[in-house]
Design a protein around this motif. Structure first.
Motif, PDB file in Angstrom:
ATOM      1  N   GLU A 263      -7.327  -5.532  -7.497  1.00 51.27           N
ATOM      2  CA  GLU A 263      -7.235  -6.350  -6.284  1.00 51.27           C
ATOM      3  C   GLU A 263      -6.584  -7.704  -6.564  1.00 51.27           C
TER       4      GLU A 263
ATOM      5  N   LYS B 219       1.127   1.178   3.439  1.00 54.12           N
ATOM      6  CA  LYS B 219      -0.261   1.620   3.327  1.00 54.12           C
ATOM      7  C   LYS B 219      -1.120   1.048   4.446  1.00 54.12           C
ATOM      8  N   GLN B 220      -0.895  -0.193   4.805  1.00 53.69           N
ATOM      9  CA  GLN B 220      -1.687  -0.805   5.868  1.00 53.69           C
ATOM     10  C   GLN B 220      -1.517  -0.056   7.182  1.00 53.69           C
TER      11      GLN B 220
ATOM     12  N   GLU C  55       2.588  -2.066   0.129  1.00 54.67           N
ATOM     13  CA  GLU C  55       1.347  -2.538   0.757  1.00 54.67           C
ATOM     14  C   GLU C  55       1.434  -2.449   2.282  1.00 54.67           C
ATOM     15  N   GLU C  56       2.562  -2.824   2.847  1.00 49.47           N
ATOM     16  CA  GLU C  56       2.691  -2.773   4.307  1.00 49.47           C
ATOM     17  C   GLU C  56       2.636  -1.338   4.831  1.00 49.47           C
TER      18      GLU C  56
ATOM     19  N   ARG D 250       5.533  -5.226  -2.028  1.00 55.97           N
ATOM     20  CA  ARG D 250       5.229  -5.749  -0.698  1.00 55.97           C
ATOM     21  C   ARG D 250       5.424  -4.668   0.363  1.00 55.97           C
TER      22      ARG D 250
ATOM     23  N   PRO E 144      -4.031  -2.330  -2.257  1.00 62.16           N
ATOM     24  CA  PRO E 144      -2.613  -2.430  -1.882  1.00 62.16           C
ATOM     25  C   PRO E 144      -1.732  -1.450  -2.656  1.00 62.16           C
ATOM     26  N   ALA E 145      -2.105  -1.145  -3.897  1.00 63.41           N
ATOM     27  CA  ALA E 145      -1.325  -0.220  -4.720  1.00 63.41           C
ATOM     28  C   ALA E 145      -1.578   1.222  -4.299  1.00 63.41           C
TER      29      ALA E 145
ATOM     30  N   ASP F 201      -0.992  -8.792  -8.353  1.00 64.71           N
ATOM     31  CA  ASP F 201      -0.032  -8.583  -7.267  1.00 64.71           C
ATOM     32  C   ASP F 201       1.259  -7.913  -7.734  1.00 64.71           C
TER      33      ASP F 201
END
Length: 289
Positions: A46, A216-217, A213-214, A210, A101-102, A49
């Motif tokens: 977590e 995945k969100q 992560e987006e 980046r 995020p990964a 980054d």
């Protein structure tokens, strides 16, 4: 660079690609110590980054993660400090794992049952060795309700009917059938398995963290169960394992070789059929009617 704790080896093959190897002989049970190590690992992930992809694998070709260590003291986990979600430590791990995020990848070679299946279900992507992977939620065979949320995760992955089949049969699903049902993304011939997983993980790790992560969100927003679905399932688990009938079934299974390296754990779905079923107890026995 790699770091080894008692039950996990974490190899940072590149800043973007991490590999986590489970190693808890004799059969990779999940217990209090592994919970502690997984919590620390999640905190590291977590807070980093740069990591884009994480592969979870096993040092034991027969067991990815066998299941929860039924002989362990529940208080050892229950007394751990509350994690970020505020839920039971095992739920805390699974929820945090699913929301990293990964990209998280389970490379399943060997058996992943019970809590081992629950951890695999909490990762983003599951690849299975066609010949050597075995998955299942065997809890009902001992009279228990699965506590780590497979009712929620499986239903969204495979649909209602197949989720009920997996949970109510308490049986083993090989890699080929698991792929057909959607339990895993795909099964790969074992001779090609490591090369396939490595190539996929390396490819993803080279993309922009980046953007990963987006993506995945957005996928999480329409596919992950709400966190509030999980605590009632854990409560049901604890109620079910406290029943005398469940204790009796578990005792019988230990007598047959549960948690030992041998035929019972290798073929657990079939071994459940050897339980001498206790006298029937109605649903109203605990005020559920």
């Amino acid at each position: 660079m790699s770091a080894t704790t008692r039950h996990l080896t974490v190899a940072k093959e590149t800043p973007a690609l991490w590999r986590v190897t489970f190693n808890n002989p004799p059969i990779n049970l999940i217990g209090p110590q592994m919970i502690r190590e997984l919590r620390d690992l999640l905190t590291d992930l977590e807070n980093d980054d740069l990591v884009a992809a994480v592969v979870f694998q096993s040092a034991d070709p027969d067991y990815f993660l066998a299941h929860w260590d039924i002989a362990s003291d529940p208080a050892e986990v229950g007394d751990l400090p509350t994690g970020p979600t505020g839920f039971h430590p095992w739920l805390d791990i699974l929820i945090r794992l699913s929301r990293l995020p990964a990209v998280t990848i389970s490379a399943i070679r060997g058996r992943a049952r019970g809590a081992g299946s629950e951890l695999a279900l909490a990762t983003d992507i599951r690849f299975a060795s066609r010949e050597k992977a075995v998955l299942g939620q065997f809890e009902l065979g001992t009279g228990a309700v699965p506590g780590g949320g497979p009712s929620s995760r499986l239903s969204r992955l495979v649909g209602r009917g197949r989720a009920l089949e997996i949970l109510l049969s308490a049986n083993d699903f090989d890699g080929e059938l698991a792929e057909r049902y959607g339990y895993v993304n795909r099964s790969v011939p074992d001779a090609e398995f490591e090369e396939f997983v490595d190539a996929f993980a390396l490819r993803v790790s080279r993309f922009d963290v980046r953007a990963i992560e987006e993506i995945k969100q957005y996928v999480n927003a329409v596919t992950l169960p709400p966190d509030t679905e999980f605590p009632p399932q854990m409560d049901a688990f604890w109620r079910s394992v406290a029943r005398p009938e469940t204790q009796d079934r578990a005792t019988q299974m230990f007598g047959l070789g549960l948690q030992q390296r041998g035929e019972t754990e290798l073929n657990l779905g079939a071994a459940l059929e050897r339980i001498i079923v206790p006298p029937a107890v109605g649903r109203r026995a605990e005020g559920n009617g």
